[in-house]
Design a protein around this motif. Structure first.
Motif, PDB file in Angstrom:
ATOM      1  N   ASP A  47       0.828  -1.012  -0.286  1.00  0.00           N
ATOM      2  CA  ASP A  47       0.173   0.177   0.094  1.00  0.00           C
ATOM      3  C   ASP A  47       0.548   1.412  -0.324  1.00  0.00           C
ATOM      4  O   ASP A  47       0.224   2.567  -0.307  1.00  0.00           O
ATOM      5  CB  ASP A  47      -1.490   0.102   1.445  1.00  0.00           C
ATOM      6  N   LEU A  48       2.318   0.850  -0.264  1.00  0.00           N
ATOM      7  CA  LEU A  48       3.310   1.826  -0.229  1.00  0.00           C
ATOM      8  C   LEU A  48       3.599   2.592  -1.754  1.00  0.00           C
ATOM      9  O   LEU A  48       4.935   3.194  -1.916  1.00  0.00           O
ATOM     10  CB  LEU A  48       4.016   2.186   1.045  1.00  0.00           C
ATOM     11  N   LEU A  49       2.975   1.864  -2.323  1.00  0.00           N
ATOM     12  CA  LEU A  49       3.825   1.780  -3.621  1.00  0.00           C
ATOM     13  C   LEU A  49       3.292   2.180  -4.956  1.00  0.00           C
ATOM     14  O   LEU A  49       2.251   1.869  -4.496  1.00  0.00           O
ATOM     15  CB  LEU A  49       4.353   0.429  -3.629  1.00  0.00           C
ATOM     16  N   GLN A  50       4.019   2.769  -5.762  1.00  0.00           N
ATOM     17  CA  GLN A  50       2.855   3.274  -7.252  1.00  0.00           C
ATOM     18  C   GLN A  50       2.616   2.081  -7.783  1.00  0.00           C
ATOM     19  O   GLN A  50       3.248   1.140  -7.682  1.00  0.00           O
ATOM     20  CB  GLN A  50       3.533   3.926  -7.281  1.00  0.00           C
ATOM     21  N   GLN A  51       2.149   1.980  -8.910  1.00  0.00           N
ATOM     22  CA  GLN A  51       1.601   0.877 -10.400  1.00  0.00           C
ATOM     23  C   GLN A  51       2.617   0.227 -10.946  1.00  0.00           C
ATOM     24  O   GLN A  51       2.917  -0.101 -11.337  1.00  0.00           O
ATOM     25  CB  GLN A  51       1.127   1.514 -11.120  1.00  0.00           C
ATOM     26  N   HIS A  52       3.720   0.603 -10.588  1.00  0.00           N
ATOM     27  CA  HIS A  52       5.246  -0.152 -11.324  1.00  0.00           C
ATOM     28  C   HIS A  52       6.055  -0.384  -9.745  1.00  0.00           C
ATOM     29  O   HIS A  52       7.487  -1.620  -9.962  1.00  0.00           O
ATOM     30  CB  HIS A  52       6.553   0.911 -11.373  1.00  0.00           C
ATOM     31  N   GLY A  53       5.411  -0.648  -9.043  1.00  0.00           N
ATOM     32  CA  GLY A  53       5.767  -1.571  -7.913  1.00  0.00           C
ATOM     33  C   GLY A  53       7.448  -0.830  -6.581  1.00  0.00           C
ATOM     34  O   GLY A  53       8.050  -1.626  -6.269  1.00  0.00           O
ATOM     35  N   LEU A  54       7.366   0.632  -6.553  1.00  0.00           N
ATOM     36  CA  LEU A  54       7.854   1.476  -6.845  1.00  0.00           C
ATOM     37  C   LEU A  54       7.386   2.656  -5.591  1.00  0.00           C
ATOM     38  O   LEU A  54       6.055   2.786  -5.787  1.00  0.00           O
ATOM     39  CB  LEU A  54       9.176   2.185  -7.240  1.00  0.00           C
ATOM     40  N   PHE A  55       8.462   2.586  -4.566  1.00  0.00           N
ATOM     41  CA  PHE A  55       7.827   3.246  -2.895  1.00  0.00           C
ATOM     42  C   PHE A  55       7.227   4.595  -3.831  1.00  0.00           C
ATOM     43  O   PHE A  55       7.759   5.577  -5.336  1.00  0.00           O
ATOM     44  CB  PHE A  55       9.251   4.137  -2.618  1.00  0.00           C
ATOM     45  N   HIS A  56       5.762   5.414  -3.245  1.00  0.00           N
ATOM     46  CA  HIS A  56       5.385   6.019  -3.993  1.00  0.00           C
ATOM     47  C   HIS A  56       6.370   6.912  -3.754  1.00  0.00           C
ATOM     48  O   HIS A  56       6.595   7.284  -2.443  1.00  0.00           O
ATOM     49  CB  HIS A  56       4.075   5.880  -3.744  1.00  0.00           C
ATOM     50  N   GLY A  57       6.632   8.834  -4.383  1.00  0.00           N
ATOM     51  CA  GLY A  57       7.312   9.784  -3.914  1.00  0.00           C
ATOM     52  C   GLY A  57       6.261  11.103  -3.220  1.00  0.00           C
ATOM     53  O   GLY A  57       7.354  11.192  -1.722  1.00  0.00           O
ATOM     54  N   GLY A  58       5.322   9.907  -2.606  1.00  0.00           N
ATOM     55  CA  GLY A  58       4.577  10.743  -1.283  1.00  0.00           C
ATOM     56  C   GLY A  58       5.281   9.953  -0.765  1.00  0.00           C
ATOM     57  O   GLY A  58       5.740  11.128   0.680  1.00  0.00           O
ATOM     58  N   VAL A  59       5.385   9.130  -0.467  1.00  0.00           N
ATOM     59  CA  VAL A  59       5.523   8.328   1.112  1.00  0.00           C
ATOM     60  C   VAL A  59       8.013   8.854   1.050  1.00  0.00           C
ATOM     61  O   VAL A  59       7.830   9.209   2.422  1.00  0.00           O
ATOM     62  CB  VAL A  59       5.890   6.874   0.770  1.00  0.00           C
ATOM     63  N   THR A  60       8.551   9.468   0.147  1.00  0.00           N
ATOM     64  CA  THR A  60       9.661   9.779   0.008  1.00  0.00           C
ATOM     65  C   THR A  60       9.484  10.912   0.803  1.00  0.00           C
ATOM     66  O   THR A  60      10.368  11.561   0.726  1.00  0.00           O
ATOM     67  CB  THR A  60      10.373   9.361  -1.249  1.00  0.00           C
ATOM     68  N   ALA A  61       8.098  11.598   0.478  1.00  0.00           N
ATOM     69  CA  ALA A  61       8.087  13.564   0.229  1.00  0.00           C
ATOM     70  C   ALA A  61       7.513  12.995   2.159  1.00  0.00           C
ATOM     71  O   ALA A  61       8.587  14.339   2.796  1.00  0.00           O
ATOM     72  CB  ALA A  61       7.486  13.711  -0.004  1.00  0.00           C
ATOM     73  N   PHE A  62       6.540  12.383   2.687  1.00  0.00           N
ATOM     74  CA  PHE A  62       6.954  12.702   4.149  1.00  0.00           C
ATOM     75  C   PHE A  62       8.080  12.339   4.466  1.00  0.00           C
ATOM     76  O   PHE A  62       8.084  12.474   6.028  1.00  0.00           O
ATOM     77  CB  PHE A  62       5.584  11.401   4.070  1.00  0.00           C
ATOM     78  N   LEU A  63       8.749  11.213   4.412  1.00  0.00           N
ATOM     79  CA  LEU A  63      10.387  10.631   5.376  1.00  0.00           C
ATOM     80  C   LEU A  63      11.237  12.167   4.983  1.00  0.00           C
ATOM     81  O   LEU A  63      11.550  12.815   6.244  1.00  0.00           O
ATOM     82  CB  LEU A  63      10.849   9.707   4.355  1.00  0.00           C
ATOM     83  N   ILE A  64      10.895  13.180   4.145  1.00  0.00           N
ATOM     84  CA  ILE A  64      11.751  14.185   3.923  1.00  0.00           C
ATOM     85  C   ILE A  64      11.253  15.167   5.122  1.00  0.00           C
ATOM     86  O   ILE A  64      12.143  15.977   5.705  1.00  0.00           O
ATOM     87  CB  ILE A  64      11.694  14.771   2.772  1.00  0.00           C
TER      88      ILE A  64
END
Length: 159
Positions: A47-64
């Motif tokens: 549930d943290l991944l986008q359609q290609h199976g990568l971490f969604h950029g929003g998760v990266t943005a939240f961590l930052i």
């Protein structure tokens, strides 16, 4: 000499972060806390991944967003709090690992704002690959001017 031992300051930071419902929702955790720095991470979940199976950029943005404010909180004076004023994020490599890690460090402490840099990595098969970099401006506020802390499990009212 610091008026508050860092261990006490770190415990207070961990307590405040534990009140953040979004940290629990994402499943993020504080891995390391030191004067002027913080490391937070999240494990891969579908549930943290986008359609290609990568971490969604929003998760990266939240961590930052959260990692930089946590790092800034490590250099505050008693009675101060922090809020993100802005950040610039560069995503430059797919986040395809088993874990996403954000390491933040204070670049320039200040009385009104703190400048914090962050590097984000994915970890896969025990190896790290950098996927993003950011620079954040964190506003320093008097805690008295901030809303009171919520209690664990308390739901904020909508506006």
């Amino acid at each position: 000499m610091d008026a508050i031992p860092f261990e006490s300051r770190a415990a207070g930071i961990r307590e405040r972060v534990a009140l953040q419902g979004f940290m629990h929702l994402i499943g993020a955790q504080i891995d390391d806390l030191a004067p002027g720095s913080a490391t937070i991470s999240v494990n891969r979940r579908n549930d943290l991944l986008q359609q290609h199976g990568l971490f969604h950029g929003g998760v990266t943005a939240f961590l930052i967003d959260n990692g930089t404010t946590i790092a800034a909180a490590t250099v505050l004076k008693p009675g101060q709090g922090v809020l993100t004023a802005e950040y610039k994020l560069n995503l430059f490599s797919p986040a395809d690992g088993d874990r996403l890690i954000c390491r933040s460090r204070v670049v320039k402490p200040g009385n009104r704002m703190i400048i914090v840099a962050a590097d984000v990595f994915t970890e896969k098969d025990g190896r790290e690959k950098q996927t993003a970099v950011a620079l954040a401006t964190i506003a320093v506020l008097d805690q008295a001017s901030m809303p009171p802390l919520r209690q664990a499990g308390q739901v904020a009212s909508g506006r």
